[in-house]
Design an enzyme around this catalytic site. Sequence first.
Site, PDB file in Angstrom:
ATOM      1  N   HIS A   1       0.849  -1.195   0.000  1.00 46.97           N
ATOM      2  CA  HIS A   1       0.000   0.000   0.000  1.00 46.97           C
ATOM      3  C   HIS A   1       0.881   1.240   0.000  1.00 46.97           C
ATOM      4  O   HIS A   1       2.061   1.178   0.329  1.00 46.97           O
ATOM      5  CB  HIS A   1      -0.898   0.024   1.251  1.00 46.97           C
ATOM      6  CG  HIS A   1      -0.119   0.184   2.512  1.00 46.97           C
ATOM      7  ND1 HIS A   1       0.581  -0.859   3.093  1.00 46.97           N
ATOM      8  CD2 HIS A   1       0.115   1.265   3.306  1.00 46.97           C
ATOM      9  CE1 HIS A   1       1.198  -0.427   4.179  1.00 46.97           C
ATOM     10  NE2 HIS A   1       0.933   0.866   4.329  1.00 46.97           N
TER      11      HIS A   1
ATOM     12  N   ASP B   1       0.805   4.997   1.921  1.00 50.51           N
ATOM     13  CA  ASP B   1       0.074   5.610   3.030  1.00 50.51           C
ATOM     14  C   ASP B   1      -0.752   6.764   2.472  1.00 50.51           C
ATOM     15  O   ASP B   1      -0.208   7.631   1.791  1.00 50.51           O
ATOM     16  CB  ASP B   1       1.042   6.114   4.106  1.00 50.51           C
ATOM     17  CG  ASP B   1       1.764   4.961   4.803  1.00 50.51           C
ATOM     18  OD1 ASP B   1       1.240   3.828   4.782  1.00 50.51           O
ATOM     19  OD2 ASP B   1       2.853   5.202   5.355  1.00 50.51           O
TER      20      ASP B   1
ATOM     21  N   HIS C   1       4.818   0.192  -0.047  1.00 51.39           N
ATOM     22  CA  HIS C   1       5.549  -0.608   0.947  1.00 51.39           C
ATOM     23  C   HIS C   1       4.640  -1.667   1.545  1.00 51.39           C
ATOM     24  O   HIS C   1       3.426  -1.650   1.333  1.00 51.39           O
ATOM     25  CB  HIS C   1       6.150   0.295   2.029  1.00 51.39           C
ATOM     26  CG  HIS C   1       5.151   1.160   2.746  1.00 51.39           C
ATOM     27  ND1 HIS C   1       4.615   2.299   2.197  1.00 51.39           N
ATOM     28  CD2 HIS C   1       4.578   1.044   3.970  1.00 51.39           C
ATOM     29  CE1 HIS C   1       3.773   2.854   3.037  1.00 51.39           C
ATOM     30  NE2 HIS C   1       3.723   2.096   4.130  1.00 51.39           N
TER      31      HIS C   1
ATOM     32  N   ARG D   1       6.638  -9.067  15.948  1.00 49.32           N
ATOM     33  CA  ARG D   1       7.243  -7.815  15.472  1.00 49.32           C
ATOM     34  C   ARG D   1       6.318  -6.665  15.829  1.00 49.32           C
ATOM     35  O   ARG D   1       5.100  -6.799  15.751  1.00 49.32           O
ATOM     36  CB  ARG D   1       7.447  -7.862  13.968  1.00 49.32           C
ATOM     37  CG  ARG D   1       7.917  -6.542  13.409  1.00 49.32           C
ATOM     38  CD  ARG D   1       8.355  -6.647  11.962  1.00 49.32           C
ATOM     39  NE  ARG D   1       8.801  -5.348  11.540  1.00 49.32           N
ATOM     40  CZ  ARG D   1       8.027  -4.448  10.911  1.00 49.32           C
ATOM     41  NH1 ARG D   1       6.784  -4.727  10.599  1.00 49.32           N
ATOM     42  NH2 ARG D   1       8.509  -3.266  10.600  1.00 49.32           N
TER      43      ARG D   1
HETATM   44  C1  OGA Z   1       1.550   1.133   8.130  1.00 42.25           C
HETATM   45  C2  OGA Z   1       2.763   0.379   7.710  1.00 42.25           C
HETATM   46  C3  OGA Z   1       4.646  -0.965   8.261  1.00 42.25           C
HETATM   47  C4  OGA Z   1       5.284  -1.622   9.425  1.00 42.25           C
HETATM   48  O1  OGA Z   1       1.147   0.985   9.299  1.00 42.25           O
HETATM   49  O2  OGA Z   1       1.019   1.883   7.288  1.00 42.25           O
HETATM   50  O3  OGA Z   1       3.102   0.447   6.560  1.00 42.25           O
HETATM   51  O4  OGA Z   1       6.486  -1.869   9.324  1.00 42.25           O
HETATM   52  N1  OGA Z   1       3.437  -0.324   8.622  1.00 42.25           N
HETATM   53  O5  OGA Z   1       4.607  -1.916  10.415  1.00 42.25           O
HETATM   54 NI    NI Z   2       2.168   2.102   5.563  1.00 43.17          NI
END
Ligand code: OGA
Ligand code: NI
Length: 253
Positions: free
Chosen positions: A116, A118, A172, A182
């Site tokens: 996605h 952001d 990402h 995690r």
């Molecule tokens: C998000 C995201 C990535 C992560 O919350 O938008 O991309 O590493 N998180 O948690």
């Molecule tokens: Ni994100």
Amino acid sequence: MDRFFSLQLSEKQKAKRKKQKAKRKVGESYGYASSFVGRFSSKLPWKETLSFRRLYQEYCEARNKVSQEIMGLLGISLGLDQAYFKDFFEQNDSILRLNHYPPCQKPELTLGTGPHTDPTSLTILHQDQVGGLQVFADEKWHSVAHIPGAFVVNIGDTFMALTNGIYKSCLHRAVVNTETVRKSLAFFLCPKLERPVTPAAGLVTAENPRKYPDFTWAALLKFTQNHYRADMKTLVAFSKWVQEQESNNKLIP
Ligand code: OGA
Ligand code: NI
């Protein structure tokens, strides 16, 4: 985070969208969400999240300060006044989200967070040492290494619109693993919900004509919750939708 996510599901669910009873409803961005099922069709996400606006007040304010400084620098880099974006974001409806990714027996069948961009303006992410964040560039996925004491900062769709496409949001995702939980803490800088998002006058030129219509963060937030896209076309699809709405409105006398 540890205390919250180790609670019984029924306890965690009490943190769900409570605030919205009193306030206007903006999709489901606040409160607890387990996305073990959800909007990702191909690979189901494997994570739980907790998002809220003003609970960790001090922490939010510190992140807010960092993001304002970055906004000052981004303004300078575009030949704008240092105060330009700082003023725009001085009042904001930002979001803090805790992401909690439990270990998964079959990590290859899932993704912690699907691909996605952001929708927000600027993301400041604190990821732990486990690793799993990946960014798409040059036609492949690259892991974003954990650097102790460092944040990961990325541009979101709203800032892309504010700069008339000069700064670009990035695709990402987050992968999970079989062994370790995690965690990540994401601060999303967002404009005030109803403030018009329009590019700085100096960034619209003959060489770089206007790319996106005016919109509000509230409208984009709602749109992204209804239409998830696993590519970089959210802002284009949203712009088309806004323009359609506008022409429909014109047809109604
Ligand atoms: C998000 C995201 C990535 C992560 O919350 O938008 O991309 O590493 N998180 O948690
Ligand atoms: Ni994100």
